[in-house]
Design a protein around this motif. Sequence first.
Motif, PDB file in Angstrom:
ATOM      1  N   ARG A 145      38.526  45.718  33.134  1.00 40.63           N
ATOM      2  CA  ARG A 145      39.049  45.518  34.501  1.00 40.63           C
ATOM      3  C   ARG A 145      38.190  44.519  35.265  1.00 40.63           C
ATOM      4  O   ARG A 145      38.710  43.687  36.022  1.00 40.63           O
ATOM      5  CB  ARG A 145      39.106  46.850  35.254  1.00 40.63           C
ATOM      6  N   LEU A 146      36.875  44.617  35.105  1.00 43.02           N
ATOM      7  CA  LEU A 146      35.986  43.674  35.790  1.00 43.02           C
ATOM      8  C   LEU A 146      36.241  42.257  35.304  1.00 43.02           C
ATOM      9  O   LEU A 146      36.316  41.319  36.107  1.00 43.02           O
ATOM     10  CB  LEU A 146      34.527  44.071  35.555  1.00 43.02           C
ATOM     11  N   ARG A 147      36.391  42.078  34.004  1.00 42.67           N
ATOM     12  CA  ARG A 147      36.674  40.756  33.442  1.00 42.67           C
ATOM     13  C   ARG A 147      37.999  40.213  33.969  1.00 42.67           C
ATOM     14  O   ARG A 147      38.098  39.028  34.321  1.00 42.67           O
ATOM     15  CB  ARG A 147      36.709  40.834  31.909  1.00 42.67           C
ATOM     16  N   THR A 148      39.016  41.067  34.040  1.00 41.11           N
ATOM     17  CA  THR A 148      40.308  40.638  34.568  1.00 41.11           C
ATOM     18  C   THR A 148      40.192  40.243  36.035  1.00 41.11           C
ATOM     19  O   THR A 148      40.808  39.270  36.472  1.00 41.11           O
ATOM     20  CB  THR A 148      41.343  41.770  34.411  1.00 41.11           C
ATOM     21  N   ARG A 149      39.392  40.986  36.786  1.00 45.11           N
ATOM     22  CA  ARG A 149      39.274  40.738  38.224  1.00 45.11           C
ATOM     23  C   ARG A 149      38.508  39.464  38.532  1.00 45.11           C
ATOM     24  O   ARG A 149      38.943  38.664  39.375  1.00 45.11           O
ATOM     25  CB  ARG A 149      38.584  41.947  38.870  1.00 45.11           C
ATOM     26  N   VAL A 150      37.383  39.242  37.887  1.00 46.21           N
ATOM     27  CA  VAL A 150      36.507  38.127  38.291  1.00 46.21           C
ATOM     28  C   VAL A 150      36.342  37.060  37.220  1.00 46.21           C
ATOM     29  O   VAL A 150      35.709  36.028  37.473  1.00 46.21           O
ATOM     30  CB  VAL A 150      35.120  38.652  38.723  1.00 46.21           C
ATOM     31  N   GLY A 151      36.887  37.286  36.025  1.00 45.17           N
ATOM     32  CA  GLY A 151      36.702  36.339  34.933  1.00 45.17           C
ATOM     33  C   GLY A 151      35.514  36.731  34.064  1.00 45.17           C
ATOM     34  O   GLY A 151      34.608  37.449  34.501  1.00 45.17           O
ATOM     35  N   ALA A 152      35.528  36.245  32.825  1.00 45.87           N
ATOM     36  CA  ALA A 152      34.501  36.638  31.864  1.00 45.87           C
ATOM     37  C   ALA A 152      33.100  36.224  32.295  1.00 45.87           C
ATOM     38  O   ALA A 152      32.138  36.986  32.149  1.00 45.87           O
ATOM     39  CB  ALA A 152      34.820  36.045  30.490  1.00 45.87           C
ATOM     40  N   GLY A 153      32.963  35.020  32.845  1.00 44.30           N
ATOM     41  CA  GLY A 153      31.644  34.535  33.226  1.00 44.30           C
ATOM     42  C   GLY A 153      31.023  35.327  34.359  1.00 44.30           C
ATOM     43  O   GLY A 153      29.849  35.715  34.304  1.00 44.30           O
ATOM     44  N   GLN A 154      31.809  35.586  35.409  1.00 37.33           N
ATOM     45  CA  GLN A 154      31.282  36.348  36.533  1.00 37.33           C
ATOM     46  C   GLN A 154      31.025  37.800  36.142  1.00 37.33           C
ATOM     47  O   GLN A 154      30.052  38.415  36.608  1.00 37.33           O
ATOM     48  CB  GLN A 154      32.262  36.285  37.717  1.00 37.33           C
ATOM     49  N   ALA A 155      31.896  38.346  35.273  1.00 37.21           N
ATOM     50  CA  ALA A 155      31.659  39.708  34.799  1.00 37.21           C
ATOM     51  C   ALA A 155      30.349  39.779  34.024  1.00 37.21           C
ATOM     52  O   ALA A 155      29.557  40.721  34.188  1.00 37.21           O
ATOM     53  CB  ALA A 155      32.826  40.166  33.923  1.00 37.21           C
ATOM     54  N   GLY A 162      22.759  42.608  36.920  1.00 37.58           N
ATOM     55  CA  GLY A 162      22.731  43.722  37.864  1.00 37.58           C
ATOM     56  C   GLY A 162      22.480  43.279  39.289  1.00 37.58           C
ATOM     57  O   GLY A 162      22.206  44.099  40.170  1.00 37.58           O
ATOM     58  N   ASP A 163      22.568  41.977  39.550  1.00 37.73           N
ATOM     59  CA  ASP A 163      22.300  41.451  40.887  1.00 37.73           C
ATOM     60  C   ASP A 163      23.278  41.990  41.920  1.00 37.73           C
ATOM     61  O   ASP A 163      24.445  42.275  41.614  1.00 37.73           O
ATOM     62  CB  ASP A 163      22.398  39.919  40.889  1.00 37.73           C
ATOM     63  N   ARG A 164      22.801  42.074  43.145  1.00 35.53           N
ATOM     64  CA  ARG A 164      23.648  42.478  44.263  1.00 35.53           C
ATOM     65  C   ARG A 164      24.471  41.283  44.745  1.00 35.53           C
ATOM     66  O   ARG A 164      23.971  40.161  44.820  1.00 35.53           O
ATOM     67  CB  ARG A 164      22.815  43.045  45.410  1.00 35.53           C
ATOM     68  N   ILE A 165      25.718  41.567  45.081  1.00 36.27           N
ATOM     69  CA  ILE A 165      26.639  40.539  45.550  1.00 36.27           C
ATOM     70  C   ILE A 165      27.126  40.948  46.937  1.00 36.27           C
ATOM     71  O   ILE A 165      27.665  42.042  47.109  1.00 36.27           O
ATOM     72  CB  ILE A 165      27.830  40.391  44.586  1.00 36.27           C
ATOM     73  N   ASP A 166      26.927  40.078  47.917  1.00 33.73           N
ATOM     74  CA  ASP A 166      27.352  40.435  49.271  1.00 33.73           C
ATOM     75  C   ASP A 166      28.851  40.232  49.449  1.00 33.73           C
ATOM     76  O   ASP A 166      29.557  39.803  48.526  1.00 33.73           O
ATOM     77  CB  ASP A 166      26.552  39.665  50.323  1.00 33.73           C
ATOM     78  N   ALA A 167      29.346  40.548  50.637  1.00 35.79           N
ATOM     79  CA  ALA A 167      30.787  40.522  50.895  1.00 35.79           C
ATOM     80  C   ALA A 167      31.379  39.130  50.710  1.00 35.79           C
ATOM     81  O   ALA A 167      32.475  38.983  50.150  1.00 35.79           O
ATOM     82  CB  ALA A 167      31.072  41.031  52.309  1.00 35.79           C
ATOM     83  N   ASP A 168      30.671  38.113  51.166  1.00 38.83           N
ATOM     84  CA  ASP A 168      31.187  36.746  51.041  1.00 38.83           C
ATOM     85  C   ASP A 168      31.303  36.333  49.579  1.00 38.83           C
ATOM     86  O   ASP A 168      32.299  35.741  49.159  1.00 38.83           O
ATOM     87  CB  ASP A 168      30.283  35.765  51.797  1.00 38.83           C
ATOM     88  N   GLU A 169      30.267  36.651  48.792  1.00 41.89           N
ATOM     89  CA  GLU A 169      30.288  36.306  47.375  1.00 41.89           C
ATOM     90  C   GLU A 169      31.364  37.108  46.638  1.00 41.89           C
ATOM     91  O   GLU A 169      32.052  36.594  45.759  1.00 41.89           O
ATOM     92  CB  GLU A 169      28.912  36.569  46.757  1.00 41.89           C
ATOM     93  N   ALA A 170      31.515  38.375  47.008  1.00 44.06           N
ATOM     94  CA  ALA A 170      32.541  39.218  46.387  1.00 44.06           C
ATOM     95  C   ALA A 170      33.933  38.649  46.615  1.00 44.06           C
ATOM     96  O   ALA A 170      34.768  38.626  45.703  1.00 44.06           O
ATOM     97  CB  ALA A 170      32.449  40.638  46.934  1.00 44.06           C
ATOM     98  N   ALA A 171      34.174  38.175  47.822  1.00 46.79           N
ATOM     99  CA  ALA A 171      35.479  37.568  48.109  1.00 46.79           C
ATOM    100  C   ALA A 171      35.644  36.242  47.376  1.00 46.79           C
ATOM    101  O   ALA A 171      36.739  35.917  46.909  1.00 46.79           O
ATOM    102  CB  ALA A 171      35.634  37.368  49.616  1.00 46.79           C
ATOM    103  N   ARG A 172      34.568  35.499  47.246  1.00 51.70           N
ATOM    104  CA  ARG A 172      34.652  34.193  46.592  1.00 51.70           C
ATOM    105  C   ARG A 172      35.015  34.316  45.117  1.00 51.70           C
ATOM    106  O   ARG A 172      35.808  33.534  44.592  1.00 51.70           O
ATOM    107  CB  ARG A 172      33.318  33.441  46.737  1.00 51.70           C
ATOM    108  N   ILE A 173      34.450  35.317  44.435  1.00 50.30           N
ATOM    109  CA  ILE A 173      34.703  35.449  43.007  1.00 50.30           C
ATOM    110  C   ILE A 173      35.893  36.356  42.700  1.00 50.30           C
ATOM    111  O   ILE A 173      36.287  36.497  41.540  1.00 50.30           O
ATOM    112  CB  ILE A 173      33.461  35.948  42.249  1.00 50.30           C
ATOM    113  N   GLY A 174      36.474  36.969  43.731  1.00 48.30           N
ATOM    114  CA  GLY A 174      37.662  37.791  43.521  1.00 48.30           C
ATOM    115  C   GLY A 174      37.389  39.261  43.318  1.00 48.30           C
ATOM    116  O   GLY A 174      38.319  40.032  43.059  1.00 48.30           O
TER     117      GLY A 174
END
Length: 242
Positions: A145-155, A162-174
């Motif tokens: 599901r993560l791969r489908t949502r954000v793509g293989a590279g971002q997953a 394990g890095d933290r992703i803020d709201a802006d980055e989360a929206a940017r990568i889907g």
Amino acid sequence: MIRVQFDEATVLLTLDRAGARNALPIAAWDAIAEAAAAVAASDARVLILQSAMPGMFSAGADLTEFAALVADPAMRTRFRTAMAGGIEALAALPIPVIAAVDGGCFGAAVALTLACDIVVAGDAAVFATTPAKLGIGYPARDVARLRTRVGAGQAARMLFTGDRIDADEAARIGLAHLRVADAGVEARAMAQQIAANDAGAVRMLKAVLRDSDAPGHDQAFEDAFGSPAFAQRLDAFLAGKR
């Protein structure tokens, strides 16, 4: 810690375990599955998954239970199946599910949001998938599901670092679909919009989104034109245009 509130056509599924940062024990995963079953049997039109704790959506699985998993293989299976049961029950709901994330969303909680149709991220939203830091993996269905949502590279980036992703980055990568100031307010407004539409049509559209190749979609599309709901809504629309 799992509260279910029916508010007219909207269901609020609330995580409420402030003393443990909304960490989800095995019993909570079971409770989510039970809540989803109750919602599926109801006339609800949309569900909002939210947190009662300001600044924290959920810390993920309850790590205090993990000590039992070290020496007990049966408990490992119990944990895995309970977590899958809660997540899959939410994913299988025939109505739209909106996750309102305003605060930390970590580990297994990210998998829970991946089971939702729409993720709304507020100012305080922070996401991280952290199993590698603990020396464990992530369930295969959730990785998919993560791969489908954000793509293989971002997953890969999220899982490997394990890095933290803020709201802006989360929206940017889907990972999140909408970036707003207040996720709860936006989720409720969106739920009202959805509930105002025809319930049968919304369910039909979700079924197609879930599996566009499943048989019966073409017939359902045609049959909708003969429904009383379509006739009423078309008359109202045309009357408003005149």
